[in-house]
Write an enzyme that holds these catalytic residues in place. Structure first.
Site, PDB file in Angstrom:
ATOM      1  N   GLN A   1       0.847  -1.193   0.000  1.00 55.36           N
ATOM      2  CA  GLN A   1       0.000   0.000   0.000  1.00 55.36           C
ATOM      3  C   GLN A   1       0.882   1.242   0.000  1.00 55.36           C
ATOM      4  O   GLN A   1       0.385   2.357  -0.103  1.00 55.36           O
ATOM      5  CB  GLN A   1      -0.894   0.013   1.249  1.00 55.36           C
ATOM      6  CG  GLN A   1      -1.835  -1.178   1.329  1.00 55.36           C
ATOM      7  CD  GLN A   1      -2.457  -1.300   2.720  1.00 55.36           C
ATOM      8  OE1 GLN A   1      -3.451  -0.652   3.014  1.00 55.36           O
ATOM      9  NE2 GLN A   1      -1.880  -2.114   3.570  1.00 55.36           N
TER      10      GLN A   1
ATOM     11  N   HIS B   1      -1.247   1.699  -4.409  1.00 57.78           N
ATOM     12  CA  HIS B   1      -1.544   3.134  -4.347  1.00 57.78           C
ATOM     13  C   HIS B   1      -0.554   3.988  -5.148  1.00 57.78           C
ATOM     14  O   HIS B   1      -0.480   5.193  -4.931  1.00 57.78           O
ATOM     15  CB  HIS B   1      -1.584   3.585  -2.879  1.00 57.78           C
ATOM     16  CG  HIS B   1      -2.706   2.947  -2.106  1.00 57.78           C
ATOM     17  ND1 HIS B   1      -2.683   2.766  -0.743  1.00 57.78           N
ATOM     18  CD2 HIS B   1      -3.882   2.436  -2.521  1.00 57.78           C
ATOM     19  CE1 HIS B   1      -3.806   2.174  -0.361  1.00 57.78           C
ATOM     20  NE2 HIS B   1      -4.540   1.961  -1.417  1.00 57.78           N
TER      21      HIS B   1
ATOM     22  N   CYS C   1       1.865  13.885 -15.990  1.00 58.80           N
ATOM     23  CA  CYS C   1       1.378  15.207 -16.410  1.00 58.80           C
ATOM     24  C   CYS C   1      -0.153  15.208 -16.450  1.00 58.80           C
ATOM     25  O   CYS C   1      -0.762  14.315 -17.043  1.00 58.80           O
ATOM     26  CB  CYS C   1       1.949  15.559 -17.787  1.00 58.80           C
ATOM     27  SG  CYS C   1       1.315  17.140 -18.387  1.00 58.80           S
TER      28      CYS C   1
ATOM     29  N   CYS D   1       5.687  19.766 -16.783  1.00 56.50           N
ATOM     30  CA  CYS D   1       5.916  18.610 -17.647  1.00 56.50           C
ATOM     31  C   CYS D   1       7.068  18.911 -18.612  1.00 56.50           C
ATOM     32  O   CYS D   1       7.047  19.937 -19.292  1.00 56.50           O
ATOM     33  CB  CYS D   1       4.643  18.314 -18.435  1.00 56.50           C
ATOM     34  SG  CYS D   1       4.842  16.998 -19.628  1.00 56.50           S
TER      35      CYS D   1
HETATM   36  P1  NAD Z   1      -1.485   2.810   8.875  1.00 55.11           P
HETATM   37  O1  NAD Z   1      -0.719   4.008   9.254  1.00 55.11           O
HETATM   38  O2  NAD Z   1      -2.960   2.894   8.889  1.00 55.11           O
HETATM   39  O3  NAD Z   1      -1.061   1.595   9.822  1.00 55.11           O
HETATM   40  C1  NAD Z   1       0.279   1.274  10.049  1.00 55.11           C
HETATM   41  C2  NAD Z   1       0.320   0.145  11.069  1.00 55.11           C
HETATM   42  O4  NAD Z   1       1.662  -0.292  11.183  1.00 55.11           O
HETATM   43  C3  NAD Z   1      -0.144   0.586  12.448  1.00 55.11           C
HETATM   44  O5  NAD Z   1      -1.096  -0.354  12.918  1.00 55.11           O
HETATM   45  C4  NAD Z   1       1.130   0.561  13.307  1.00 55.11           C
HETATM   46  O6  NAD Z   1       0.882   0.141  14.626  1.00 55.11           O
HETATM   47  C5  NAD Z   1       1.985  -0.438  12.578  1.00 55.11           C
HETATM   48  N1  NAD Z   1       3.435  -0.192  12.621  1.00 55.11           N
HETATM   49  C6  NAD Z   1       4.079   0.984  12.447  1.00 55.11           C
HETATM   50  N2  NAD Z   1       5.410   0.796  12.434  1.00 55.11           N
HETATM   51  C7  NAD Z   1       5.599  -0.541  12.645  1.00 55.11           C
HETATM   52  C8  NAD Z   1       6.758  -1.354  12.721  1.00 55.11           C
HETATM   53  N3  NAD Z   1       7.990  -0.855  12.591  1.00 55.11           N
HETATM   54  N4  NAD Z   1       6.588  -2.683  12.954  1.00 55.11           N
HETATM   55  C9  NAD Z   1       5.342  -3.214  13.107  1.00 55.11           C
HETATM   56  N5  NAD Z   1       4.218  -2.479  13.005  1.00 55.11           N
HETATM   57  C10 NAD Z   1       4.344  -1.169  12.765  1.00 55.11           C
HETATM   58  O7  NAD Z   1      -0.930   2.340   7.440  1.00 55.11           O
HETATM   59  P2  NAD Z   1      -1.657   1.553   6.262  1.00 55.11           P
HETATM   60  O8  NAD Z   1      -2.513   0.485   6.799  1.00 55.11           O
HETATM   61  O9  NAD Z   1      -0.605   1.227   5.281  1.00 55.11           O
HETATM   62  O10 NAD Z   1      -2.641   2.627   5.632  1.00 55.11           O
HETATM   63  C11 NAD Z   1      -2.173   3.927   5.374  1.00 55.11           C
HETATM   64  C12 NAD Z   1      -2.233   4.365   3.932  1.00 55.11           C
HETATM   65  O11 NAD Z   1      -1.382   5.500   3.822  1.00 55.11           O
HETATM   66  C13 NAD Z   1      -1.713   3.369   2.972  1.00 55.11           C
HETATM   67  O12 NAD Z   1      -2.660   3.218   2.007  1.00 55.11           O
HETATM   68  C14 NAD Z   1      -0.466   3.992   2.352  1.00 55.11           C
HETATM   69  O13 NAD Z   1      -0.650   4.196   0.979  1.00 55.11           O
HETATM   70  C15 NAD Z   1      -0.360   5.377   2.885  1.00 55.11           C
HETATM   71  N6  NAD Z   1       0.943   5.685   3.515  1.00 55.11           N
HETATM   72  C16 NAD Z   1       2.078   5.314   2.885  1.00 55.11           C
HETATM   73  C17 NAD Z   1       3.295   5.584   3.442  1.00 55.11           C
HETATM   74  C18 NAD Z   1       4.548   5.150   2.715  1.00 55.11           C
HETATM   75  O14 NAD Z   1       4.500   4.995   1.510  1.00 55.11           O
HETATM   76  N7  NAD Z   1       5.651   4.903   3.416  1.00 55.11           N
HETATM   77  C19 NAD Z   1       3.369   6.252   4.673  1.00 55.11           C
HETATM   78  C20 NAD Z   1       2.177   6.640   5.293  1.00 55.11           C
HETATM   79  C21 NAD Z   1       0.955   6.335   4.701  1.00 55.11           C
END
Ligand code: NAD
Length: 251
Positions: A101, A119, A127, A150
């Protein structure tokens, strides 16, 4: 060696098909905050709520404000031990695919090849005028304007990510579903499993072992064969040491 780590290492070593499904928690140990974890974006004081700034409607109305936000949160980061372990496992024939994700592109930077990005990827721009795609690193800066231009037509660029209010790519969903449906071990890590439709994809799993690696409980805990609450990168480090010890991979 903790018994969860030994169990997981054994399942990975013997599984005909292991698949990894991850979320923002996979990259927190690289320094990108997640959304709903203890230090997540949702708990930071921000002028504009996250769902608002990350929506297509906001981008269309206020591209400058969107890009100012983007440049604030897009900090330089490196893959961590979890990203590297997954790439090594794939290279050694012990992992079929990563379904993520995340939009940070860290799996590919660590060397993973089969990565289904539900995602999109913020290292890629598209663009809004002509549809040209270009790496963020090659984007054309416009003096006094935070919105990159672009290189082909001069139009406004946007990150190639799925914003709130937009649909996921159907081809990516279908690939993710069939990959999960074929898996005998599914490792779900670093995701609160509340963002749909992505979170619902794990319901297509009907294999032998569902592993949940998450710091906090999720709605799928009741179906898991193994739950690990430790940080994802640390756990993968221990699993890789175990597989190395057993001569299954060489690190
Ligand atoms: P979320 O933030 O809803 O949940 C993250 C989960 O990971 C939490 O339950 C937390 O307790 C757990 N967590 C955090 N660090 C951890 C670790 N080191 N070890 C074990 N568990 C850990 O994230 P989600 O479910 O991916 O949904 C959020 C949406 O936001 C996604 O769709 C994503 O696209 C986006 N997002 C992406 C990024 C990225 O690309 N790095 C960052 C933030 C959000």
């Amino acid at each position: 060696m903790n018994s969860d780590v030994s169990t997981l290492a054994e399942w990975i070593a013997t599984s005909p098909s292991t698949v990894f499904f991850g979320g923002a928690g996979v990259s927190t140990e690289s320094g990108i905050p997640d959304f709903r974890g203890a230090n997540g974006f949702y708990f930071q004081e921000r002028e504009i709520p996250l769902e608002t700034v990350l929506s297509i409607d906001f981008f269309n109305r206020y591209p400058q404000a969107y890009w100012e936000w983007f440049r604030e949160v897009h900090v330089p980061v490196e893959p961590n031990g979890a990203h590297r372990a997954l790439a090594t496992l794939e290279g050694a024939g012990h992992l079929d695919a990563v379904i993520t994700q995340n939009i940070d592109g860290l799996h590919q930077r660590a060397g993973s090849r089969t990565v289904w990005e539900l995602h999109g990827n913020w290292e890629r721009l598209v663009c809004t005028g002509c549809g040209a795609v270009t790496p963020l690193a090659d984007s054309v800066e416009v003096p006094g304007d935070p919105v990159p231009a672009c290189p082909s037509c001069g139009g406004q660029m946007r990150p190639d990510i799925v914003m709130y209010g937009e649909a996921l790519d159907q081809g990516v969903i279908e690939a993710a579903v069939s990959t999960i449906a074929r898996a005998s071990v599914l490792i779900v890590a670093g995701t609160s499993l509340v963002v749909y439709p992505a979170a619902g994809l794990i319901n297509y799993f009907s294999g032998d072992h569902l592993v949940l690696m998450n710091a906090t409980p999720t709605s799928a805990d009741a179906h898991a064969d193994l739950i690990v609450r430790e940080p994802v990168a640390r756990t993968f480090g221990q699993v890789m040491d175990k597989l190395d010890e057993e001569g299954i991979i060489s690190s």
